[in-house]
Scaffold this motif. Structure first.
Motif, short mmCIF file in Angstrom:
data_model
loop_
_atom_site.label_atom_id
_atom_site.label_comp_id
_atom_site.label_asym_id
_atom_site.label_seq_id
_atom_site.Cartn_x
_atom_site.Cartn_y
_atom_site.Cartn_z
N THR A 174 0.85 -1.19 0.00
CA THR A 174 0.00 0.00 0.00
C THR A 174 0.88 1.24 0.00
O THR A 174 2.09 1.14 -0.27
CB THR A 174 -0.98 -0.09 1.20
OG1 THR A 174 -1.76 1.10 1.25
CG2 THR A 174 -0.26 -0.28 2.52
N ASP A 175 0.28 2.42 0.25
CA ASP A 175 1.09 3.64 0.20
C ASP A 175 1.68 4.02 1.56
O ASP A 175 2.31 5.05 1.70
CB ASP A 175 0.31 4.81 -0.42
CG ASP A 175 -1.05 4.99 0.23
OD1 ASP A 175 -1.36 4.25 1.18
OD2 ASP A 175 -1.81 5.85 -0.24
N VAL A 176 1.43 3.18 2.58
CA VAL A 176 2.12 3.38 3.85
C VAL A 176 2.96 2.14 4.12
O VAL A 176 2.75 1.10 3.52
CB VAL A 176 1.13 3.60 5.03
CG1 VAL A 176 0.43 4.95 4.89
CG2 VAL A 176 0.11 2.49 5.11
N ASP A 177 3.93 2.27 5.06
CA ASP A 177 4.87 1.15 5.22
C ASP A 177 4.46 0.18 6.31
O ASP A 177 5.27 -0.63 6.74
CB ASP A 177 6.30 1.68 5.44
CG ASP A 177 6.38 2.56 6.68
OD1 ASP A 177 5.33 2.89 7.25
OD2 ASP A 177 7.51 2.91 7.07
N GLY A 178 3.20 0.28 6.76
CA GLY A 178 2.75 -0.69 7.76
C GLY A 178 1.55 -0.16 8.52
O GLY A 178 0.96 0.85 8.15
N VAL A 179 1.24 -0.86 9.60
CA VAL A 179 0.14 -0.46 10.47
C VAL A 179 0.75 0.38 11.60
O VAL A 179 1.74 -0.02 12.21
CB VAL A 179 -0.56 -1.70 11.06
CG1 VAL A 179 -1.68 -1.29 12.01
CG2 VAL A 179 -1.11 -2.58 9.93
N PHE A 233 6.16 1.52 -2.31
CA PHE A 233 7.11 2.54 -2.77
C PHE A 233 8.54 2.25 -2.33
O PHE A 233 9.46 2.98 -2.65
CB PHE A 233 6.65 3.93 -2.31
CG PHE A 233 5.32 4.30 -2.92
CD1 PHE A 233 5.16 4.29 -4.30
CD2 PHE A 233 4.23 4.61 -2.13
CE1 PHE A 233 3.92 4.60 -4.89
CE2 PHE A 233 3.00 4.91 -2.70
CZ PHE A 233 2.84 4.91 -4.08
N ASP A 234 8.74 1.15 -1.62
CA ASP A 234 10.10 0.72 -1.30
C ASP A 234 10.81 0.32 -2.60
O ASP A 234 10.17 -0.10 -3.55
CB ASP A 234 10.07 -0.51 -0.37
CG ASP A 234 9.82 -0.13 1.08
OD1 ASP A 234 9.68 1.07 1.37
OD2 ASP A 234 9.74 -1.05 1.92
N ASP A 235 12.12 0.44 -2.56
CA ASP A 235 12.92 -0.04 -3.69
C ASP A 235 12.66 -1.55 -3.84
O ASP A 235 12.88 -2.31 -2.89
CB ASP A 235 14.39 0.23 -3.35
CG ASP A 235 15.33 -0.33 -4.40
OD1 ASP A 235 14.85 -0.89 -5.41
OD2 ASP A 235 16.56 -0.21 -4.19
N PRO A 236 12.21 -1.97 -5.04
CA PRO A 236 11.92 -3.40 -5.21
C PRO A 236 13.12 -4.29 -4.90
O PRO A 236 12.95 -5.46 -4.53
CB PRO A 236 11.53 -3.51 -6.69
CG PRO A 236 11.05 -2.16 -7.05
CD PRO A 236 11.85 -1.19 -6.23
N ALA A 237 14.33 -3.74 -4.99
CA ALA A 237 15.50 -4.56 -4.73
C ALA A 237 15.78 -4.65 -3.23
O ALA A 237 16.58 -5.48 -2.79
CB ALA A 237 16.71 -3.97 -5.45
N ASN A 238 15.13 -3.80 -2.46
CA ASN A 238 15.50 -3.70 -1.05
C ASN A 238 14.28 -3.35 -0.18
O ASN A 238 14.24 -2.31 0.47
CB ASN A 238 16.58 -2.61 -0.94
CG ASN A 238 17.32 -2.71 0.36
OD1 ASN A 238 17.16 -3.69 1.11
ND2 ASN A 238 18.11 -1.70 0.67
N PRO A 239 13.28 -4.21 -0.18
CA PRO A 239 12.02 -3.86 0.50
C PRO A 239 12.08 -4.11 2.00
O PRO A 239 12.82 -4.98 2.46
CB PRO A 239 11.02 -4.81 -0.16
CG PRO A 239 11.84 -6.02 -0.49
CD PRO A 239 13.24 -5.55 -0.78
N ARG A 240 11.28 -3.34 2.75
CA ARG A 240 11.16 -3.58 4.19
C ARG A 240 9.97 -4.50 4.45
O ARG A 240 9.05 -4.56 3.64
CB ARG A 240 10.94 -2.23 4.90
CG ARG A 240 12.16 -1.32 4.84
CD ARG A 240 11.80 0.09 5.29
NE ARG A 240 10.84 0.71 4.36
CZ ARG A 240 10.20 1.85 4.59
NH1 ARG A 240 10.39 2.51 5.70
NH2 ARG A 240 9.36 2.34 3.70
N PRO A 241 10.01 -5.21 5.58
CA PRO A 241 8.95 -6.20 5.80
C PRO A 241 7.58 -5.63 6.15
O PRO A 241 6.57 -6.30 5.96
CB PRO A 241 9.48 -7.03 6.98
CG PRO A 241 10.49 -6.17 7.64
CD PRO A 241 11.05 -5.25 6.60
N GLY A 242 7.49 -4.41 6.67
CA GLY A 242 6.19 -3.85 7.04
C GLY A 242 5.69 -4.38 8.36
O GLY A 242 6.48 -4.72 9.25
#
Ligand code: ASP
Ligand code: MG
Length: 416
Positions: A174-179, A233-242
């Motif tokens: 989504t457009d936010v990185d988590g809850v 919106f994270d870099d597809p090569a380096n995503p965060r888990p959320g």
């Protein structure tokens, strides 16, 4: 091979460039060895536009045709993502809800998923295909008509597909990185949660947090689908888990309160001096239920002694803002059966809720909140509590102050 569902919301597929970015996320997981089903929303703003057109055509529209129109946004994005993946040299095929099929009830406009036959998706995986599934839509098989799952329904499509194909997890991009502990636009010190339990997420979604559709959390909870909310919106090569939504046992450091939710979609109705005798509450709430109006918080002023037959009492309850006019109309129509002296209503109210499984084992959590709100001069109009949450109804003007107060009180503020 392990399977994965990846869901992308409207802002993540808003244009072709973003769809390419989505495709890059999908490629990463395919290269990691997953069989992937991608579920997409319509481009952001598209569903609103479609709904607007329906309303412009017809005031009391036929819900079957509403579904025919509004389901089209997802048809477009599923095809576009399949094409984009193909352009990258990947094997991909789009699927509309009816093609799979995702079978639903016939409640057009807010249909419930009843079953999903995984056979065609299985066959696609066996051919080495990525499945790109149009979210939000299904089919009512007995009539063969297309249905939609209610606004925000692509989340539910995604979790239901994950359960049906036995996916290892469901990633909701989504457009936010988590809850967050609360809406970061209201509380800049809101913190991203690493984990939240199904039950807490269900309450948060029901009580106003707009991250996930409520039904998606219900399905995740029932089928124990490990669900991540994360950023596209994270870099597809380096995503965060959320944020992981999971079973309570998996969460080691449990806070008493996990999050503060609020909903401005509330209205308060008060009936003054209704008879204090058996059957009165039923007289009020049965007709409202029959009119499909959901009542939430209810407070009745303390009753007099049973022998005091002429006693009267006041009753206050809340409904969703969208049902307010209808509820007031209904009560006015039934004035003679209910026999109230005055009917009052307010829509300038907000419901603020604190949620946390830790409340089960801690006493006095709500009491601390009432004190903190009182210290800020905030008047409480109604209260409800349950095992893992409490809610207060207050004046809308105090929304930010109340949310911030409770967020700090329960130790949720991020370290400065
Ligand atoms: N496009 C639909 C909506 O805007 C479904 C979704 O995005 O989840 O409600
Ligand atoms: Mg959504």
């Amino acid at each position: 091979m392990a399977r994965l569902v990846m869901k992308f919301g409207g802002t993540s597929v808003a244009n072709i460039e973003r769809i390419r970015n989505v495709a890059a996320h999908v490629r990463r997981e395919v290269e990691a060895g997953y069989q992937v089903a991608v579920v997409v929303s319509a481009m952001s703003g598209k569903t609103n536009e479609l709904v607007g057109w329906v309303n412009e055509c017809s005031k009391f529209y036929d819900a079957r045709e509403y579904d025919a129109v509004v389901a089209s946004g997802e048809q477009v994005t599923s095809g576009l993502l399949a094409l984009t993946l193909q352009e990258m040299g990947l094997n991909a095929r789009s699927w509309q809800g009816w093609q799979i099929p995702i079978c639903t009830s016939d409640a057009h406009g807010s249909a419930r998923i009843e079953s999903i036959d995984p056979a065609r998706l299985d066959a696609g995986f066996a051919r080495g295909e990525i499945a790109v599934v149009a979210g939000f839509q299904g089919v009512h098989e007995p009539t063969g008509r297309l249905t939609t799952l209610g606004r925000g329904g692509s989340d539910t499509s995604a979790v239901a597909v994950a359960a049906a194909i036995g996916a290892e997890r469901c990633d909701i991009y989504t457009d936010v990185d988590g809850v967050y502990t609360t809406d970061p636009r209201i509380v800049p010190k809101a913190r991203k949660l690493d984990k939240v339990s199904f039950e807490e997420m269900l309450e948060m979604a029901s009580l106003g947090s707009k991250v996930l559709q409520v039904r998606s959390v219900e399905i995740a909870m029932v089928h124990k689908v490990r669900t991540f909310v994360r950023s596209s919106f994270d870099d597809p090569a380096n995503p965060r888990p959320g944020t992981l939504i999971c079973e309570e046992e998996e969460i080691v450091e449990q806070q008493v309160v996990t999050g503060i939710a609020f909903s401005k979609d509330e209205a308060q109705i008060t009936l003054r001096r209704i008879a204090d005798k058996p059957g009165v509450a039923a007289n009020i709430f049965v007709p409202l239920a029959e009119a499909n109006i959901n009542v939430d918080m209810i407070i009745q002023v303390v009753s007099g002694k049973a022998e005091n037959r002429d006693a009267t009492t006041d009753l206050t309850f809340t409904v969703q803002a969208a049902d307010y006019e209808r509820a007031m109309d209904h009560l006015r129509k039934h004035k003679s059966d209910i026999a109230f002296e005055a009917l009052e209503g307010a829509t300038d109210v907000v419901k603020i809720s604190a949620i946390g499984v830790g409340m089960r084992s801690h006493a006095g959590v709500a009491a601390r909140a009432f004190k903190a709100l009182a210290d800020k001069g905030i008047n409480i109009r109604a209260i409800t509590t349950s095992e893992i949450k409490f809610s207060v109804l207050i004046d809308k003007d105090y929304t930010e102050l109340a949310v911030r107060t409770l967020h700090s009180l329960f130790g949720l503020d991020a370290a400065a």
